[in-house]
Design a protein around this motif. Sequence first.
Motif, PDB file in Angstrom:
ATOM      1  N   VAL A 127     -28.284 -63.340 -59.071  1.00 44.46           N
ATOM      2  CA  VAL A 127     -27.153 -62.501 -59.492  1.00 44.46           C
ATOM      3  C   VAL A 127     -26.791 -61.602 -58.312  1.00 44.46           C
ATOM      4  N   GLU A 128     -25.568 -61.678 -57.840  1.00 48.78           N
ATOM      5  CA  GLU A 128     -25.148 -60.886 -56.687  1.00 48.78           C
ATOM      6  C   GLU A 128     -25.254 -59.390 -56.982  1.00 48.78           C
ATOM      7  N   LYS A 129     -25.519 -58.602 -55.933  1.00 46.06           N
ATOM      8  CA  LYS A 129     -25.622 -57.151 -56.085  1.00 46.06           C
ATOM      9  C   LYS A 129     -24.338 -56.545 -56.652  1.00 46.06           C
ATOM     10  N   SER A 130     -23.213 -57.153 -56.356  1.00 48.15           N
ATOM     11  CA  SER A 130     -21.923 -56.623 -56.797  1.00 48.15           C
ATOM     12  C   SER A 130     -21.549 -57.078 -58.203  1.00 48.15           C
ATOM     13  N   ALA A 139     -24.822 -55.824 -47.398  1.00 51.43           N
ATOM     14  CA  ALA A 139     -23.552 -55.117 -47.181  1.00 51.43           C
ATOM     15  C   ALA A 139     -22.495 -56.063 -46.621  1.00 51.43           C
ATOM     16  N   GLY A 140     -22.905 -56.942 -45.710  1.00 52.98           N
ATOM     17  CA  GLY A 140     -21.974 -57.921 -45.165  1.00 52.98           C
ATOM     18  C   GLY A 140     -21.461 -58.875 -46.225  1.00 52.98           C
ATOM     19  N   ARG A 141     -22.351 -59.303 -47.124  1.00 54.53           N
ATOM     20  CA  ARG A 141     -21.932 -60.194 -48.215  1.00 54.53           C
ATOM     21  C   ARG A 141     -20.934 -59.511 -49.141  1.00 54.53           C
ATOM     22  N   MET A 142     -21.100 -58.204 -49.301  1.00 57.39           N
ATOM     23  CA  MET A 142     -20.225 -57.450 -50.198  1.00 57.39           C
ATOM     24  C   MET A 142     -18.955 -56.964 -49.518  1.00 57.39           C
ATOM     25  N   GLY A 143     -18.873 -57.171 -48.195  1.00 60.49           N
ATOM     26  CA  GLY A 143     -17.705 -56.706 -47.469  1.00 60.49           C
ATOM     27  C   GLY A 143     -17.689 -55.208 -47.211  1.00 60.49           C
ATOM     28  N   SER A 144     -18.856 -54.585 -47.188  1.00 65.75           N
ATOM     29  CA  SER A 144     -18.947 -53.139 -46.963  1.00 65.75           C
ATOM     30  C   SER A 144     -18.822 -52.793 -45.488  1.00 65.75           C
ATOM     31  N   GLY A 145     -18.441 -51.545 -45.202  1.00 67.81           N
ATOM     32  CA  GLY A 145     -18.475 -51.033 -43.843  1.00 67.81           C
ATOM     33  C   GLY A 145     -19.870 -50.540 -43.505  1.00 67.81           C
ATOM     34  N   TYR A 172     -20.196 -48.393 -48.026  1.00 70.14           N
ATOM     35  CA  TYR A 172     -20.825 -48.090 -46.740  1.00 70.14           C
ATOM     36  C   TYR A 172     -22.323 -48.412 -46.788  1.00 70.14           C
ATOM     37  N   ALA A 173     -22.761 -49.280 -45.901  1.00 67.40           N
ATOM     38  CA  ALA A 173     -24.150 -49.732 -45.912  1.00 67.40           C
ATOM     39  C   ALA A 173     -25.141 -48.589 -45.745  1.00 67.40           C
ATOM     40  N   ILE A 174     -24.837 -47.660 -44.845  1.00 65.96           N
ATOM     41  CA  ILE A 174     -25.798 -46.608 -44.544  1.00 65.96           C
ATOM     42  C   ILE A 174     -26.001 -45.667 -45.730  1.00 65.96           C
ATOM     43  N   ASP A 175     -25.038 -45.621 -46.637  1.00 66.18           N
ATOM     44  CA  ASP A 175     -25.180 -44.795 -47.839  1.00 66.18           C
ATOM     45  C   ASP A 175     -26.294 -45.308 -48.746  1.00 66.18           C
ATOM     46  N   HIS A 176     -26.658 -46.586 -48.587  1.00 63.04           N
ATOM     47  CA  HIS A 176     -27.710 -47.169 -49.432  1.00 63.04           C
ATOM     48  C   HIS A 176     -29.076 -46.573 -49.120  1.00 63.04           C
ATOM     49  N   PHE A 177     -29.222 -45.999 -47.941  1.00 59.31           N
ATOM     50  CA  PHE A 177     -30.504 -45.381 -47.593  1.00 59.31           C
ATOM     51  C   PHE A 177     -30.794 -44.185 -48.487  1.00 59.31           C
ATOM     52  N   ASP A 189     -40.576 -55.083 -49.740  1.00 59.06           N
ATOM     53  CA  ASP A 189     -39.631 -55.888 -48.970  1.00 59.06           C
ATOM     54  C   ASP A 189     -38.265 -55.227 -48.876  1.00 59.06           C
ATOM     55  N   ALA A 190     -38.079 -54.119 -49.586  1.00 57.00           N
ATOM     56  CA  ALA A 190     -36.803 -53.393 -49.529  1.00 57.00           C
ATOM     57  C   ALA A 190     -36.855 -52.202 -48.592  1.00 57.00           C
ATOM     58  N   ILE A 191     -38.044 -51.893 -48.068  1.00 54.87           N
ATOM     59  CA  ILE A 191     -38.161 -50.773 -47.131  1.00 54.87           C
ATOM     60  C   ILE A 191     -38.799 -51.286 -45.839  1.00 54.87           C
ATOM     61  N   GLY A 192     -38.891 -50.424 -44.843  1.00 56.30           N
ATOM     62  CA  GLY A 192     -39.334 -50.878 -43.532  1.00 56.30           C
ATOM     63  C   GLY A 192     -38.226 -51.636 -42.822  1.00 56.30           C
ATOM     64  N   MET A 193     -38.575 -52.314 -41.758  1.00 64.15           N
ATOM     65  CA  MET A 193     -37.573 -52.998 -40.948  1.00 64.15           C
ATOM     66  C   MET A 193     -36.935 -54.177 -41.677  1.00 64.15           C
ATOM     67  N   VAL A 194     -37.726 -54.874 -42.493  1.00 65.78           N
ATOM     68  CA  VAL A 194     -37.135 -55.952 -43.281  1.00 65.78           C
ATOM     69  C   VAL A 194     -36.119 -55.382 -44.266  1.00 65.78           C
ATOM     70  N   GLY A 195     -36.440 -54.261 -44.843  1.00 66.36           N
ATOM     71  CA  GLY A 195     -35.508 -53.609 -45.752  1.00 66.36           C
ATOM     72  C   GLY A 195     -34.208 -53.225 -45.072  1.00 66.36           C
ATOM     73  N   VAL A 196     -34.298 -52.760 -43.836  1.00 62.23           N
ATOM     74  CA  VAL A 196     -33.095 -52.435 -43.063  1.00 62.23           C
ATOM     75  C   VAL A 196     -32.238 -53.684 -42.879  1.00 62.23           C
ATOM     76  N   ALA A 197     -32.881 -54.767 -42.459  1.00 64.12           N
ATOM     77  CA  ALA A 197     -32.146 -56.017 -42.229  1.00 64.12           C
ATOM     78  C   ALA A 197     -31.489 -56.505 -43.512  1.00 64.12           C
ATOM     79  N   ARG A 198     -32.228 -56.459 -44.614  1.00 62.53           N
ATOM     80  CA  ARG A 198     -31.674 -56.920 -45.884  1.00 62.53           C
ATOM     81  C   ARG A 198     -30.514 -56.041 -46.342  1.00 62.53           C
ATOM     82  N   CYS A 199     -30.629 -54.748 -46.100  1.00 65.31           N
ATOM     83  CA  CYS A 199     -29.565 -53.826 -46.485  1.00 65.31           C
ATOM     84  C   CYS A 199     -28.248 -54.194 -45.812  1.00 65.31           C
ATOM     85  N   PHE A 200     -28.288 -54.427 -44.524  1.00 59.74           N
ATOM     86  CA  PHE A 200     -27.057 -54.743 -43.800  1.00 59.74           C
ATOM     87  C   PHE A 200     -26.575 -56.160 -44.097  1.00 59.74           C
ATOM     88  N   TYR A 201     -27.515 -57.060 -44.354  1.00 55.58           N
ATOM     89  CA  TYR A 201     -27.118 -58.418 -44.740  1.00 55.58           C
ATOM     90  C   TYR A 201     -26.338 -58.383 -46.056  1.00 55.58           C
TER      91      TYR A 201
END
Length: 217
Positions: free
Chosen positions: A70-73, A149-155, A174-179, A135-147
Amino acid sequence: MTALLTAADFHPHEALAAQLLAHATEGDDGSHDLAHIHRVFKNAMKIQAGEGGDAEILAAAVLLHDCVAVEKSSPLRSQASRLAAEKASCILAGFGWSEEKIAAVAHAILTHSFSANIPPETLEAKMLQDADRLDAIGMVGVARCFYIAGRMGSGLYHPADPGAEYRPLDDRSYAIDHFPAKLLKLSEGFQTVTGARLAKERHERLTLFLTLFRDEI
Protein backbone atom coordinates in the motif's frame (compact mmCIF):
# COMPACT_ATOMS: atom_id res chain seq x y z
CA MET A 1 24.73 -9.29 -12.53
CA THR A 2 24.38 -9.64 -8.77
CA ALA A 3 22.27 -12.62 -7.75
CA LEU A 4 18.95 -11.95 -6.06
CA LEU A 5 18.46 -12.86 -2.43
CA THR A 6 17.54 -16.49 -1.87
CA ALA A 7 16.32 -18.60 1.02
CA ALA A 8 19.96 -19.29 1.93
CA ASP A 9 20.32 -15.63 2.93
CA PHE A 10 17.79 -16.12 5.74
CA HIS A 11 19.85 -18.43 7.95
CA PRO A 12 18.91 -20.18 10.20
CA HIS A 13 15.38 -20.16 8.74
CA GLU A 14 16.22 -21.20 5.19
CA ALA A 15 13.43 -23.79 4.97
CA LEU A 16 10.81 -21.29 6.09
CA ALA A 17 12.16 -18.67 3.72
CA ALA A 18 12.02 -21.15 0.85
CA GLN A 19 8.26 -21.43 1.45
CA LEU A 20 7.47 -17.79 2.10
CA LEU A 21 9.79 -15.63 -0.01
CA ALA A 22 7.54 -15.91 -3.06
CA HIS A 23 4.78 -14.27 -0.98
CA ALA A 24 6.93 -11.70 0.84
CA THR A 25 6.47 -8.64 -1.36
CA GLU A 26 4.34 -7.25 -4.15
CA GLY A 27 4.48 -4.13 -6.29
CA ASP A 28 7.57 -2.12 -7.20
CA ASP A 29 8.27 -0.12 -4.04
CA GLY A 30 12.04 -0.22 -3.54
CA SER A 31 11.67 0.81 0.11
CA HIS A 32 9.55 -2.27 0.85
CA ASP A 33 11.28 -4.78 -1.40
CA LEU A 34 13.06 -8.05 -0.66
CA ALA A 35 16.17 -6.16 0.44
CA HIS A 36 14.04 -4.44 3.10
CA ILE A 37 12.69 -7.83 4.21
CA HIS A 38 16.26 -9.11 4.50
CA ARG A 39 17.42 -6.09 6.54
CA VAL A 40 14.45 -6.43 8.89
CA PHE A 41 15.18 -10.16 9.21
CA LYS A 42 18.78 -9.45 10.24
CA ASN A 43 17.59 -6.82 12.72
CA ALA A 44 15.04 -9.26 14.11
CA MET A 45 17.59 -12.02 14.56
CA LYS A 46 19.88 -9.64 16.47
CA ILE A 47 17.02 -8.63 18.74
CA GLN A 48 15.79 -12.19 19.22
CA ALA A 49 19.28 -13.31 20.21
CA GLY A 50 19.11 -10.87 23.11
CA GLU A 51 15.44 -11.15 24.01
CA GLY A 52 14.43 -14.78 23.37
CA GLY A 53 10.92 -15.68 22.21
CA ASP A 54 9.71 -17.92 19.40
CA ALA A 55 12.17 -17.49 16.55
CA GLU A 56 10.00 -19.30 13.99
CA ILE A 57 6.97 -17.09 14.64
CA LEU A 58 9.19 -14.02 14.45
CA ALA A 59 10.84 -15.15 11.21
CA ALA A 60 7.48 -15.87 9.57
CA ALA A 61 6.16 -12.48 10.66
CA VAL A 62 9.22 -10.76 9.22
CA LEU A 63 8.95 -12.61 5.92
CA LEU A 64 5.27 -11.71 5.49
CA HIS A 65 4.94 -8.32 7.21
CA ASP A 66 4.87 -6.45 3.88
CA CYS A 67 3.07 -9.07 1.80
CA VAL A 68 0.44 -6.47 0.85
CA ALA A 69 1.73 -3.30 -0.80
CA VAL A 70 0.00 0.00 0.00
CA GLU A 71 1.63 3.26 -1.09
CA LYS A 72 2.44 5.84 1.60
CA SER A 73 0.15 8.31 -0.16
CA SER A 74 -2.80 5.90 -0.26
CA PRO A 75 -5.86 6.52 1.96
CA LEU A 76 -5.64 2.81 2.81
CA ARG A 77 -2.15 3.19 4.32
CA SER A 78 -3.37 2.76 7.91
CA GLN A 79 -4.97 -0.54 6.86
CA ALA A 80 -1.82 -2.00 5.29
CA SER A 81 -0.78 -4.09 8.29
CA ARG A 82 -4.30 -5.47 8.75
CA LEU A 83 -4.45 -6.48 5.09
CA ALA A 84 -1.00 -8.07 5.35
CA ALA A 85 -1.97 -9.96 8.52
CA GLU A 86 -5.07 -11.35 6.80
CA LYS A 87 -3.12 -12.42 3.72
CA ALA A 88 -0.34 -13.93 5.83
CA SER A 89 -2.89 -15.96 7.78
CA CYS A 90 -4.21 -17.48 4.56
CA ILE A 91 -0.70 -18.24 3.32
CA LEU A 92 0.33 -19.97 6.55
CA ALA A 93 -2.91 -21.91 6.71
CA GLY A 94 -2.07 -23.25 3.26
CA PHE A 95 1.19 -24.61 4.68
CA GLY A 96 -0.62 -26.34 7.53
CA TRP A 97 0.27 -24.02 10.40
CA SER A 98 -1.83 -24.31 13.56
CA GLU A 99 -4.44 -21.65 14.34
CA GLU A 100 -2.49 -20.63 17.45
CA LYS A 101 0.76 -20.01 15.57
CA ILE A 102 -1.05 -18.26 12.71
CA ALA A 103 -2.71 -15.94 15.23
CA ALA A 104 0.66 -15.14 16.78
CA VAL A 105 2.18 -14.25 13.40
CA ALA A 106 -0.89 -12.24 12.39
CA HIS A 107 -0.78 -10.22 15.62
CA ALA A 108 2.87 -9.38 15.08
CA ILE A 109 2.19 -8.23 11.52
CA LEU A 110 -0.92 -6.26 12.52
CA THR A 111 0.88 -4.31 15.23
CA HIS A 112 4.24 -3.67 13.55
CA SER A 113 3.00 -0.65 11.60
CA PHE A 114 3.49 2.94 12.79
CA SER A 115 0.41 3.97 10.80
CA ALA A 116 -1.84 1.34 12.40
CA ASN A 117 -0.99 2.57 15.94
CA ILE A 118 -1.93 -0.74 17.60
CA PRO A 119 0.21 -1.72 20.63
CA PRO A 120 2.06 -5.06 20.29
CA GLU A 121 1.18 -7.47 23.09
CA THR A 122 3.55 -10.40 22.53
CA LEU A 123 7.33 -10.53 22.59
CA GLU A 124 7.45 -11.57 18.94
CA ALA A 125 5.24 -8.62 17.96
CA LYS A 126 7.45 -6.24 19.91
CA MET A 127 10.57 -7.63 18.24
CA LEU A 128 9.09 -7.31 14.75
CA GLN A 129 8.03 -3.74 15.40
CA ASP A 130 11.52 -2.87 16.66
CA ALA A 131 13.23 -4.65 13.75
CA ASP A 132 11.08 -2.88 11.17
CA ARG A 133 11.51 0.54 12.77
CA LEU A 134 15.27 0.13 12.86
CA ASP A 135 15.10 0.15 9.06
CA ALA A 136 13.37 3.54 9.17
CA ILE A 137 16.16 5.30 11.05
CA GLY A 138 19.90 5.58 10.53
CA MET A 139 21.39 5.93 7.08
CA VAL A 140 19.06 3.38 5.52
CA GLY A 141 16.16 5.33 6.93
CA VAL A 142 17.50 8.50 5.31
CA ALA A 143 17.76 6.76 1.94
CA ARG A 144 14.27 5.30 2.23
CA CYS A 145 12.83 8.67 3.23
CA PHE A 146 14.09 10.38 0.10
CA TYR A 147 13.22 7.42 -2.10
CA ILE A 148 9.60 7.51 -0.90
CA ALA A 149 9.49 11.28 -1.28
CA GLY A 150 10.54 10.86 -4.90
CA ARG A 151 7.76 8.33 -5.49
CA MET A 152 5.27 10.77 -4.02
CA GLY A 153 6.59 13.71 -6.02
CA SER A 154 7.65 15.65 -2.92
CA GLY A 155 10.26 18.40 -2.80
CA LEU A 156 13.41 18.08 -0.72
CA TYR A 157 12.58 20.97 1.64
CA HIS A 158 10.67 24.22 1.93
CA PRO A 159 13.15 26.77 0.51
CA ALA A 160 11.99 29.70 2.65
CA ASP A 161 11.53 27.83 5.92
CA PRO A 162 13.28 24.41 5.80
CA GLY A 163 13.08 23.97 9.57
CA ALA A 164 9.32 24.65 9.70
CA GLU A 165 9.77 27.43 12.25
CA TYR A 166 6.87 29.50 10.92
CA ARG A 167 4.70 26.88 9.19
CA PRO A 168 3.16 23.49 9.94
CA LEU A 169 5.19 20.40 9.09
CA ASP A 170 4.14 18.93 5.74
CA ASP A 171 6.00 15.69 5.00
CA ARG A 172 3.84 14.95 1.96
CA SER A 173 5.23 18.06 0.27
CA TYR A 174 8.77 18.18 1.71
CA ALA A 175 10.97 15.17 2.42
CA ILE A 176 12.98 16.81 5.18
CA ASP A 177 9.79 17.50 7.14
CA HIS A 178 9.47 13.73 7.64
CA PHE A 179 12.39 13.83 10.06
CA PRO A 180 10.71 15.88 12.81
CA ALA A 181 7.24 14.62 11.85
CA LYS A 182 8.11 10.94 12.35
CA LEU A 183 11.67 9.66 12.02
CA LEU A 184 13.16 11.54 14.98
CA LYS A 185 10.35 10.25 17.22
CA LEU A 186 10.76 6.56 16.44
CA SER A 187 13.65 5.79 18.80
CA GLU A 188 11.53 6.77 21.81
CA GLY A 189 9.02 3.99 21.25
CA PHE A 190 11.13 0.86 20.98
CA GLN A 191 9.68 -2.14 22.78
CA THR A 192 12.73 -4.22 23.72
CA VAL A 193 15.99 -3.49 25.49
CA THR A 194 18.05 -4.79 22.57
CA GLY A 195 16.00 -2.87 20.02
CA ALA A 196 16.28 0.35 22.02
CA ARG A 197 20.06 0.01 22.20
CA LEU A 198 20.32 -0.44 18.43
CA ALA A 199 17.87 2.41 17.88
CA LYS A 200 19.96 4.81 19.95
CA GLU A 201 22.93 4.30 17.62
CA ARG A 202 20.85 4.82 14.49
CA HIS A 203 19.04 7.83 15.94
CA GLU A 204 22.40 9.52 16.45
CA ARG A 205 23.25 8.94 12.77
CA LEU A 206 19.86 10.34 11.78
CA THR A 207 20.36 13.54 13.77
CA LEU A 208 23.89 13.94 12.42
CA PHE A 209 22.60 13.69 8.85
CA LEU A 210 19.91 16.29 9.52
CA THR A 211 22.45 18.67 11.07
CA LEU A 212 24.79 18.35 8.09
CA PHE A 213 21.94 18.65 5.60
CA ARG A 214 20.64 21.86 7.18
CA ASP A 215 24.18 23.26 7.25
CA GLU A 216 24.53 22.74 3.50
CA ILE A 217 21.22 24.37 2.59
